[in-house]
Design an enzyme around this catalytic site. Structure first.
Site, PDB file in Angstrom:
ATOM      1  N   LEU A 121     -76.066 -71.989  20.776  1.00  0.00           N
ATOM      2  CA  LEU A 121     -77.038 -73.070  20.673  1.00  0.00           C
ATOM      3  C   LEU A 121     -76.579 -74.104  19.656  1.00  0.00           C
ATOM      4  O   LEU A 121     -75.855 -73.787  18.717  1.00  0.00           O
ATOM      5  CB  LEU A 121     -78.407 -72.513  20.246  1.00  0.00           C
ATOM      6  CG  LEU A 121     -79.109 -71.564  21.219  1.00  0.00           C
ATOM      7  CD1 LEU A 121     -80.405 -71.071  20.609  1.00  0.00           C
ATOM      8  CD2 LEU A 121     -79.380 -72.245  22.548  1.00  0.00           C
ATOM      9  N   CYS A 125     -58.883 -45.628 -12.624  1.00  0.00           N
ATOM     10  CA  CYS A 125     -58.599 -44.678 -13.702  1.00  0.00           C
ATOM     11  C   CYS A 125     -57.727 -43.575 -13.113  1.00  0.00           C
ATOM     12  O   CYS A 125     -58.056 -43.011 -12.067  1.00  0.00           O
ATOM     13  CB  CYS A 125     -59.898 -44.094 -14.237  1.00  0.00           C
ATOM     14  SG  CYS A 125     -59.669 -42.716 -15.375  1.00  0.00           S
ATOM     15  N   LYS A 149     -84.801 -66.329  15.002  1.00  0.00           N
ATOM     16  CA  LYS A 149     -83.389 -66.198  15.389  1.00  0.00           C
ATOM     17  C   LYS A 149     -82.792 -65.021  14.623  1.00  0.00           C
ATOM     18  O   LYS A 149     -82.556 -65.112  13.419  1.00  0.00           O
ATOM     19  CB  LYS A 149     -82.626 -67.483  15.078  1.00  0.00           C
ATOM     20  CG  LYS A 149     -81.162 -67.446  15.512  1.00  0.00           C
ATOM     21  CD  LYS A 149     -80.486 -68.785  15.226  1.00  0.00           C
ATOM     22  CE  LYS A 149     -79.025 -68.778  15.669  1.00  0.00           C
ATOM     23  NZ  LYS A 149     -78.214 -67.829  14.899  1.00  0.00           N
ATOM     24  N   TYR A 196     -69.643 -73.178   6.255  1.00  0.00           N
ATOM     25  CA  TYR A 196     -69.165 -73.328   7.626  1.00  0.00           C
ATOM     26  C   TYR A 196     -69.970 -74.412   8.349  1.00  0.00           C
ATOM     27  O   TYR A 196     -69.396 -75.230   9.085  1.00  0.00           O
ATOM     28  CB  TYR A 196     -69.285 -72.002   8.371  1.00  0.00           C
ATOM     29  CG  TYR A 196     -68.872 -72.088   9.820  1.00  0.00           C
ATOM     30  CD1 TYR A 196     -67.527 -72.079  10.181  1.00  0.00           C
ATOM     31  CD2 TYR A 196     -69.828 -72.206  10.831  1.00  0.00           C
ATOM     32  CE1 TYR A 196     -67.134 -72.173  11.512  1.00  0.00           C
ATOM     33  CE2 TYR A 196     -69.441 -72.304  12.164  1.00  0.00           C
ATOM     34  CZ  TYR A 196     -68.105 -72.287  12.495  1.00  0.00           C
ATOM     35  OH  TYR A 196     -67.724 -72.389  13.810  1.00  0.00           O
ATOM     36  N   LYS A 245     -81.632 -73.823  11.465  1.00  0.00           N
ATOM     37  CA  LYS A 245     -81.050 -72.919  10.473  1.00  0.00           C
ATOM     38  C   LYS A 245     -81.730 -73.123   9.118  1.00  0.00           C
ATOM     39  O   LYS A 245     -81.806 -74.250   8.616  1.00  0.00           O
ATOM     40  CB  LYS A 245     -79.543 -73.173  10.330  1.00  0.00           C
ATOM     41  CG  LYS A 245     -78.749 -72.935  11.619  1.00  0.00           C
ATOM     42  CD  LYS A 245     -78.671 -71.475  11.999  1.00  0.00           C
ATOM     43  CE  LYS A 245     -77.727 -70.698  11.121  1.00  0.00           C
ATOM     44  NZ  LYS A 245     -76.319 -71.013  11.294  1.00  0.00           N
ATOM     45  N   CYS A 296     -63.547 -42.416 -19.960  1.00  0.00           N
ATOM     46  CA  CYS A 296     -62.660 -41.440 -20.614  1.00  0.00           C
ATOM     47  C   CYS A 296     -61.639 -42.110 -21.519  1.00  0.00           C
ATOM     48  O   CYS A 296     -60.897 -41.420 -22.233  1.00  0.00           O
ATOM     49  CB  CYS A 296     -61.946 -40.595 -19.568  1.00  0.00           C
ATOM     50  SG  CYS A 296     -60.692 -41.497 -18.624  1.00  0.00           S
TER      51      CYS A 296
END
Length: 660
Positions: free
Chosen positions: A84, A420, A114, A37, A310, A405
């Site tokens: 921001l 199942c 943050k 993004y 970031k 099974c």
């Protein structure tokens, strides 16, 4: 690339970003990774910088990404709750410092972690918490006061009776609570929350505040929005003051008089991000002085006095050794990636859930691949993508045969999972009994995973009904059981017979019946027997039940194994009849909407009183509303009632209607 091509690319990217914003902020279900993004938004900004004439007012760069949806009452923010500007390199931090110096000269900066959560506003009058709301689009959010009151660290009354204060905080889910939630979701064959942020947002938007309360949410307050009765000059001073009032203020904030030390602190926070008990996705640097902030001002979307740095997600490449198939309580076949161990976000990981066939197909994951792995929210391991395929590799297909099974497994048209279909599958048996005994179901203390396994392996039980036929001497023969512990477990099993049948209905593990749905069905039909005799059409007529869910319930209750199981449970004396708490029918057929602050009771207490006397409560006003019960500071619901001509009553009038 000519202008038309650039414009076409720009419009497509903006459309994509808006859809991703809607998925993230409104649905709490992102369909793109954060770093993807960020790359998308950087490309949009590049095009806008080079072609300012094509910038659209609806561009995601021109407004906050959230929305106010119709689940809760809308709240208009007096002070915009903006976002921001994100930056991703040290160079961009130094550029931010240069812009500040050029505009206002040298500044003191405040640096803080943050938190990756949901931004909310908290309002207090005379020191009392009066309203809490989400950010929404920055200008209009949602009133979630009731749910915020379940968060223990939000003070209901401040340490000082200040006339008015509005603060902004970030509601988050601690890592430990997120792990617990994901484990529970996986055990119930539910789609697990993608990360703590989305888990927190989804929890806050629950219509039932009891669900919110169960999620272990917390909050950090990080900004002063408005205040009356006090003058403050800088951000760090406001944080200190808010802390003195009793708020849980953001951890580890520090001030610096130069950009070099501020950048060093940002890098330090990033290096230690694994040590935090909550998820952070960056650090924020803000001009500390409020007057300088006013001089710097803001753009249409972001302030010029702060940026958010970031941190890049930590990813490791490793080799996919195998894909195992686990069988869940409802028979869901869940693929799990097994790969060469890697050190990631503070721990060694070697396994990650691949969810379903669609997930595997979308990333084209094959055994032998080199894969990129990371931790969602720095907690839950996930396979991000396939980096390269091994020579002669083939697409992986989940077999339509149960690995436990060896019975048939099928994928329903409306589902992403393969299940199942053998109700006697041993894998399902263990998990079904554990679910039956769990706290929200029959709440049989002492009947955990290890004990259930012992009982099944020693052939003492093969269905949940067999629990009620256990004798104390049966348990005393098992390792780890003495006379006292065996007696205690038998007593706990016996006591569970008296539980309300909505617990039993939930305990039976019928697909689509959670705790709330079970309660709604029992309130409506009165007993499990009556529900079993009901048609799908009658079930779908109950509020919140659609045709698909009604058919699922009808089919499950008429399956021979289930019919026999309920019959046996009843023969052992397990309660199947719902005891209603309705005291009278004086309000039968009437629908009420409650708004504002009532004199002597909470809205919940008023709702209970109405329902105990046969009435119903709704969250929104319509022509079908019989009465609006209004207290002080009633908002838009009162206005709408007056517009529609709905009768408005007081608490005293309600009490007179009931005759108390």
């Amino acid at each position: 690339m000519d202008k038309e091509q650039i414009k076409s690319e720009y419009e497509q990217l903006c459309k994509q970003a808006e859809q991703h914003n809607f998925n993230y902020y409104v649905l709490d279900d992102p369909t793109i990774e954060d770093d993807e993004y960020d790359r998308l938004m950087r490309r949009i900004k590049e095009i806008e910088a080079e072609n300012p004439e094509i910038v659209s007012e609806s561009s995601p760069t021109q407004h906050v990404g959230g929305y106010a949806i119709n689940t809760f009452e809308k709240v208009t923010h007096e002070v915009q709750m903006g976002s921001l500007q994100d930056v991703f390199s040290k160079g961009e931090l130094y550029e931010f410092d240069e812009r500040v110096k050029k505009a206002v000269g040298k500044a003191v900066y405040c640096v803080e972690p943050k938190i990756d959560g949901l931004s909310v506003s908290l309002e207090y009058k005379d020191g009392i918490f009066t309203r809490g709301s989400t950010r929404g689009d920055g200008f209009v959010g949602e009133d979630i006061t009731k749910n915020l009151k379940t968060i223990k660290s939000i003070p209901m009354e401040l340490n000082e009776k200040i006339p008015f204060i509005e603060v902004r905080g970030e509601v988050y889910m601690p890592k430990a609570d997120f792990e617990k939630l994901v484990r529970k979701q996986l055990e119930n064959d539910e789609q697990p929350a993608k990360n703590p942020r989305n888990a927190a947002a989804g929890s806050l938007r629950q219509k039932d505040s009891r669900v919110t309360a169960s999620r272990g949410l917390d909050i950090f307050v990080f900004n002063l929005q408005r205040i009356a009765g006090r003058e403050l000059t800088c951000h760090s001073e406001s944080l200190d003051y808010m802390k003195s009032l009793g708020f849980n203020v953001i951890d580890g904030y520090k001030t610096f008089d130069n950009i070099e030390d501020a950048v060093s602190r940002i890098m330090e926070i990033g290096e230690n991000r694994q040590s935090y008990s909550y998820d952070i996705d960056g650090a924020v640097i803000k001009v500390d002085n409020f007057e300088l902030r006013n001089e710097l001002g803001s753009t249409a979307k972001v302030p010029k006095w702060a940026v958010a740095f970031k941190y890049p997600p930590e990813e490791k490449e490793t080799k996919l050794l195998d894909i195992e198939i686990n069988v869940g309580r409802t028979g869901a076949l869940t693929p799990v990636a097994v790969f060469e161990p890697v050190w990631l976000a503070g721990t060694t990981v070697s396994r990650a859930v691949l969810h379903n066939q669609d997930y595997i197909d979308s990333k084209d994951i094959r055994i032998g691949d080199i894969i990129a792995v990371r931790k969602a929210g720095d907690i839950i391991p996930e396979v991000v993508r396939s980096v390269s395929h091994a020579e002669n590799s083939e697409p992986f297909v989940i077999p339509h045969i149960c690995p436990v099974c060896h019975g048939k497994a099928e994928r329903a048209e409306d589902e992403a999972v393969i299940r199942c279909v053998n109700i006697d599958c041993p894998a399902q048996l263990l998990k079904n009994i554990e679910h039956f005994a769990s706290r929200p179901a029959m709440n049989i203390d002492g009947l955990g995973e290890a004990v259930v396994k012992q009982l099944v392996e020693n052939r003492l039980i093969s269905t949940v009904a067999d629990l009620y036929g256990l004798q104390q001497q049966d348990l005393e023969m098992l390792p780890g059981f003495a006379k006292v512990s065996a007696s205690k477990l038998i007593a706990n099993i016996e006591n569970s017979k008296a539980n309300s049948p909505d617990r039993l209905l939930f305990a039976l593990g019928i697909k689509g019946i959670g705790q709330k749905n079970a309660q709604l069905l029992m309130k409506h039909f009165g007993s499990i027997e009556k529900l079993s005799e009901t048609s799908p059409e009658e079930i779908s007529a109950v509020e919140n039940f659609g045709d698909i869910l009604a058919n699922n319930i009808f089919t499950a209750l008429h399956e021979p194994h289930m019919t026999e199981l309920i019959k046996r449970l009843k023969s052992y004396g397990v309660n199947t009849v719902y005891q209603s708490d309705v005291k009278s029918d004086k309000l039968a057929g009437l629908t009420f909407v409650i708004t504002g602050t009532l004199p002597d009771m909470t809205r919940d207490e008023a709702k209970t009183l109405i329902e105990q006397n046969g009435g119903k409560c709704s969250g929104s006003v319509s022509k079908k509303t019989s009465y609006v019960l209004a207290g002080e500071e009633a908002g838009s619901k009162l206005t709408k009632a007056q517009q529609l001509g709905v009768t408005v009553i007081s608490q005293q009038q309600l009490i007179e209607m009931i005759g108390e």
